[in-house]
Structure formats: structure tokens, C-alpha cells
Design a protein around this motif. Structure first.
Motif, PDB file in Angstrom:
ATOM      1  N   LEU A  23       0.823  -1.210   0.000  1.00 46.89           N
ATOM      2  CA  LEU A  23       0.000   0.000   0.000  1.00 46.89           C
ATOM      3  C   LEU A  23       0.856   1.259   0.000  1.00 46.89           C
ATOM      4  O   LEU A  23       0.513   2.250  -0.653  1.00 46.89           O
ATOM      5  CB  LEU A  23      -0.926   0.007   1.222  1.00 46.89           C
ATOM      6  N   HIS A  27       0.294   3.760  -3.122  1.00 42.13           N
ATOM      7  CA  HIS A  27      -0.214   5.125  -2.987  1.00 42.13           C
ATOM      8  C   HIS A  27       0.842   6.169  -3.325  1.00 42.13           C
ATOM      9  O   HIS A  27       0.511   7.246  -3.800  1.00 42.13           O
ATOM     10  CB  HIS A  27      -0.759   5.334  -1.572  1.00 42.13           C
ATOM     11  N   TRP A  37      -5.903  11.377  -9.108  1.00 38.28           N
ATOM     12  CA  TRP A  37      -5.686  11.271  -7.668  1.00 38.28           C
ATOM     13  C   TRP A  37      -5.695  12.663  -7.057  1.00 38.28           C
ATOM     14  O   TRP A  37      -5.872  13.655  -7.766  1.00 38.28           O
ATOM     15  CB  TRP A  37      -4.374  10.539  -7.361  1.00 38.28           C
ATOM     16  N   HIS A  56      -3.505  -3.323  -7.949  1.00 40.90           N
ATOM     17  CA  HIS A  56      -4.809  -2.777  -7.583  1.00 40.90           C
ATOM     18  C   HIS A  56      -5.866  -3.868  -7.458  1.00 40.90           C
ATOM     19  O   HIS A  56      -6.802  -3.738  -6.652  1.00 40.90           O
ATOM     20  CB  HIS A  56      -5.244  -1.746  -8.628  1.00 40.90           C
ATOM     21  N   MET A  60      -6.124  -4.806  -1.735  1.00 42.38           N
ATOM     22  CA  MET A  60      -7.152  -4.680  -0.704  1.00 42.38           C
ATOM     23  C   MET A  60      -7.932  -5.985  -0.486  1.00 42.38           C
ATOM     24  O   MET A  60      -8.248  -6.316   0.666  1.00 42.38           O
ATOM     25  CB  MET A  60      -8.100  -3.528  -1.027  1.00 42.38           C
ATOM     26  N   GLN A 106      -5.228  15.818   3.600  1.00 39.80           N
ATOM     27  CA  GLN A 106      -5.230  15.352   2.214  1.00 39.80           C
ATOM     28  C   GLN A 106      -6.080  16.263   1.338  1.00 39.80           C
ATOM     29  O   GLN A 106      -5.689  16.620   0.222  1.00 39.80           O
ATOM     30  CB  GLN A 106      -5.766  13.919   2.151  1.00 39.80           C
ATOM     31  N   HIS A 139     -11.833   9.083   2.947  1.00 43.53           N
ATOM     32  CA  HIS A 139     -10.754   8.772   1.998  1.00 43.53           C
ATOM     33  C   HIS A 139     -10.289   7.320   2.160  1.00 43.53           C
ATOM     34  O   HIS A 139     -11.077   6.400   2.028  1.00 43.53           O
ATOM     35  CB  HIS A 139      -9.616   9.767   2.164  1.00 43.53           C
ATOM     36  N   HIS A 140      -8.995   7.108   2.460  1.00 38.49           N
ATOM     37  CA  HIS A 140      -8.480   5.735   2.544  1.00 38.49           C
ATOM     38  C   HIS A 140      -9.014   4.988   3.768  1.00 38.49           C
ATOM     39  O   HIS A 140      -8.873   3.758   3.834  1.00 38.49           O
ATOM     40  CB  HIS A 140      -6.955   5.744   2.569  1.00 38.49           C
ATOM     41  N   TRP A 142     -11.942   4.306   4.300  1.00 38.87           N
ATOM     42  CA  TRP A 142     -13.100   3.503   3.912  1.00 38.87           C
ATOM     43  C   TRP A 142     -12.887   2.053   4.358  1.00 38.87           C
ATOM     44  O   TRP A 142     -13.848   1.361   4.721  1.00 38.87           O
ATOM     45  CB  TRP A 142     -13.313   3.560   2.397  1.00 38.87           C
ATOM     46  N   HIS A 207     -16.086   5.565  -2.964  1.00 42.21           N
ATOM     47  CA  HIS A 207     -15.902   5.331  -1.539  1.00 42.21           C
ATOM     48  C   HIS A 207     -16.506   6.466  -0.725  1.00 42.21           C
ATOM     49  O   HIS A 207     -16.351   6.502   0.489  1.00 42.21           O
ATOM     50  CB  HIS A 207     -14.411   5.221  -1.210  1.00 42.21           C
ATOM     51  N   TYR A 322      -1.165   2.298   8.741  1.00 47.11           N
ATOM     52  CA  TYR A 322      -2.178   2.391   7.690  1.00 47.11           C
ATOM     53  C   TYR A 322      -2.955   3.701   7.798  1.00 47.11           C
ATOM     54  O   TYR A 322      -3.193   4.380   6.795  1.00 47.11           O
ATOM     55  CB  TYR A 322      -3.149   1.212   7.763  1.00 47.11           C
ATOM     56  N   GLN A 326      -1.312   7.528   3.983  1.00 42.62           N
ATOM     57  CA  GLN A 326      -1.728   8.283   2.801  1.00 42.62           C
ATOM     58  C   GLN A 326      -1.640   9.780   3.036  1.00 42.62           C
ATOM     59  O   GLN A 326      -1.246  10.528   2.134  1.00 42.62           O
ATOM     60  CB  GLN A 326      -3.149   7.889   2.379  1.00 42.62           C
TER      61      GLN A 326
END
Length: 397
Positions: A23, A27, A37, A56, A60, A106, A139-140, A142, A207, A322, A326
Motif C-alpha cells: 500500500l 499510494h 488522484w 490494484h 485490498m 489530504q 478517503h483511505h 473507507w 468510496h 495504515y 496516505q
């Protein structure tokens, strides 16, 4: 005992670590990939497309499969009520904290020219207007939201799997899924059927909210199969034993996968309407996702099921990593992308600085403090027993 949890599975810990590292690079690659993005480098590279396209499809799903197995383990020593409370504490609290503190930078860097500073921007978060029209998003995170819902709605099935009533089900699923063809194609067709039904009604994948039930169900399937496979020791071991067959199938499915992608890129054109080709490619994508996940799990069993003194500490910090990664990538990437360096130098610079920054934040600001640990979904630090404290004082003095 038919459960795979009668002994410690170090391979799951290693695979979780590998998935998070993937990841990080994925990213970071989004800064330089032509795909849309939050922020982008001024120079983009098509070479990033090809390896990121493959990653991709399974990065996940692999995390969800591992999370399903981990959720099965988590219920083992808890009542369903205790399990639900633990899930809320470790998932809902970090999600709320992340949406108010971790994610907003972000969005700020994405629209930095529209504001006089971060304080000016941050006020807009509390308008609670969903992104992209507003500044409120997960965002990430989710993944954290989905995992929370998956964990709660799976409790009845988890109770069933851990009861004696599931013996016949586990034996039957084990016999069906233990062969290479069974473990490859039965879950594949199960996932495919859910998508054929739901994508007719929820074709858009977003998302922003859980309004794409096809996407939500797609990941839930990987989560469920993680639970099912881990609940049966014979089934779990058969996956590792069949790894060579799984690897060959996963490699061969990449041929139509990339041919389909080249078709849409105009590199190769097949005499098939794009609408039909899009359906075919979607089916192939599902195959790539499941085949690769189960292959990675199989090889993880064979090569990674061994302890390491640092593994426990790695895994404790993966969840905070995690949550942070991002935002740190975007914050660092915004400034690095303005430099005149080459694209690959920028890629490795952002990756390395993100890794170092996240580790520093974790060790200095998160790991030592119980309140911050709570906000990042970690267990509280254990208090030293009186005897341990006395012994430690003797050593010091």
C-alpha cells in the motif's frame, strides 16, 4: 480440532505486513501514475500503470481476506457482546478521529491554493459536506469503515462457525474447496454472481458513502472466505499444498487480463464492441483478484509461517501506519513533486520519507501514550506488576 487457530499462524502476520508495504508503494505511485488522484507530479509515467494495475486488483482483497481470518480468531476468546465492543473501540474510534484529524490534510493539499492557510481550510470540515463537494470524508479510511460493518454483521455467521452446529458445513466446504479447482473456481463464481446481480443496480464505484453495494459486497466476499478458509485446518493446509497449481493459474489469467487492458489503451484492438469487452474484462478482474489472493496466501503458508522477534512489534504498529500513510504521502509528495528531480528519484524519496515519518510519529507520539493509542485503535499498554516494578528499581539502583 478442525480450526486452524489451534496454533499461531505467523504467515498471516507476515502477509499483513507485506500488504501494508505494498500500500505504501502503491499510494506513492499514485503521484506519478496518469490515473486521477488527489495531487499529481508535473511529470507522469505510463510505466507505473502496468504494475499498479495488477496490484490494484488484489492488494485490498488480500487485506480483507486476512482480516476475515483475524476476525474469526478475535471471536475465539470473547463473547459476541465483548467482540462487538472491542470492534467499536478499535475501529469506530480511529475512524471518527481519522475523519476529523488525519484525512483533512489530504483535502487541504488538494485545494491548497483556495485557502490562506490550514486553519482557514479546517473550518470547512465542520460543515460536514461530503467530499468532493466539501471537506468531510474518510478517503483511505473507507477500509476501516467497511471492516467495522463487516465485523458486526458477520457475528451470527462467526458464532455459527465456532459452534458444533457448523461441523457438517465446515466438512462440506472443506471437501468442496480442498482441490485446486474448488478453491479457485467456487469462490470465483460466488463473487461473480454477486457482482452480476448488484452491478446492474450500482454501476458506479465510489468510496464517498456506502452507496455502491456491489463494491461493498465484493470486498465482503473476500472477508467471508477468509473466515471460512481459516475455520477448517484441513482446508487451510490444502491451500498451501496446492500452491503450485494456484500459481500457474494466477500467472495464466494475467494474459487475458493485460490483453484486455491493452485493448482499452488502443495498443491492441479486438473486433469486440467496447461494451462487451468491458463486461469480459470485469469478469477477468474478479478472477485475477481471487486467484492472486489465494496464491499469495498459499505461498505465505509455505514460506512465511515462522516467528521473528520483531514480528509482534511490526504488527502492533501496522494499524497506525495504515491510518497515517496516505496523509503523509500527500503532505510530503506535495513538496517533493515541485522539485526538478527525475520521477523515479521522487518516487523513492517520497516512499522512504513517508516510511521514516510514519515510524517516528508512531514511536514518539502514538506508542507511548494510552490516550493516543486509543485514538489509533491500539490496545492499552499493560501496567507493570508490582514485583516487576520492584525488580526494575533494583536494577536501576
Amino acid at each position: 480440532e478442525t480450526s486452524a487457530t489451534s496454533f499461531r499462524r505467523h504467515d498471516l502476520d507476515w502477509l499483513r505486513l507485506i500488504a501494508i508495504i505494498i500500500l505504501l508503494f502503491f499510494h506513492t505511485g499514485m503521484l506519478f501514475n496518469p490515473w486521477e488522484w488527489h495531487i499529481k507530479n508535473n511529470e507522469l509515467s505510463n510505466s507505473f500503470r502496468y504494475w499498479m494495475l495488477w496490484l490494484h486488483e488484489w492488494r485490498m482483497p488480500l487485506l480483507l481476506f486476512i482480516s476475515g481470518a483475524g476476525t474469526y480468531i478475535a471471536l475465539g476468546k470473547r463473547t459476541p457482546r465483548q467482540f462487538a465492543g472491542e470492534r467499536l473501540r478499535r475501529l469506530l474510534v480511529p475512524l471518527a478521529f481519522g475523519m476529523l484529524v488525519i484525512v483533512p490534510p489530504q483535502i487541504y493539499y488538494e485545494h491548497i491554493k483556495e485557502y490562506s492557510g490550514y486553519a482557514d481550510f479546517y473550518k470547512t470540515v465542520f460543515n460536514f459536506v461530503p467530499y468532493p463537494k466539501g471537506s468531510f470524508s474518510w478517503h483511505h479510511l473507507w477500509f476501516v469503515a467497511y471492516l467495522l460493518i463487516y465485523s458486526l454483521i458477520a457475528i451470527p455467521f462467526l458464532k455459527f462457525l465456532r459452534s458444533s452446529e457448523s461441523t457438517a458445513f465446515r466438512e462440506k466446504s472443506g471437501s468442496v474447496l480442498s482441490s485446486p479447482a474448488g478453491i479457485l473456481f467456487v469462490p470465483f463464481f460466488f463473487i461473480l454472481i454477486t457482482q452480476l446481480i448488484l452491478r446492474l443496480y450500482f454501476p458506479e464505484q465510489t468510496h464517498a458513502l456506502i452507496d455502491d453495494w456491489a463494491y461493498f459486497t465484493y470486498y465482503f466476499c473476500f472477508f467471508l472466505f477468509g473466515m471460512v478458509c481459516y475455520s477448517n485446518l484441513n482446508l487451510w493446509q490444502s491451500i498451501g499444498k496446492n500452491r503450485k497449481y494456484l500459481l500457474v493459474t494466477s500467472a495464466f489469467i494475467l494474459i487475458p487480463f493485460y490483453l484486455g487492458y491493452f485493448h482499452f489503451r488502443g495498443i491492441i484492438r479486438f473486433p469486440i464492441p467496447d461494451e462487451t469487452m468491458d463486461v469480459i474484462f470485469s469478469v477477468i478482474e474478479i478472477a485475477v483478484s481471487w486467484f492472486t489472493v489465494v496464491t499469495v496466501v498459499a505461498y505465505g503458508q509455505h514460506y512465511l509461517n515462522r516467528p521473528h522477534p520483531w514480528l509482534k512489534h511490526f504488527n502492533e504498529g501496522l494499524y497506525p501506519f495504515y491510518i497515517l500513510h496516505q496523509t503523509v504521502i500527500i503532505a510530503i509528495g506535495y513538496y517533493v513533486c515541485q522539485l526538478s528531480w527525475g520521477i523515479f528519484v521522487k518516487f523513492w524519496t517520497v516512499s522512504l520519507l513517508t516510511l521514516i515519518s510514519c515510524l517516528l510519529i508512531y514511536f514518539v507520539l502514538i506508542r507511548p501514550f494510552n490516550l493516543v493509542r486509543l485514538l489509533f485503535g491500539m490496545k492499552p499498554l499493560k501496567q507493570k506488576e508490582p514485583s516487576e516494578t520492584i525488580a526494575l528499581e533494583r536494577v536501576i539502583h
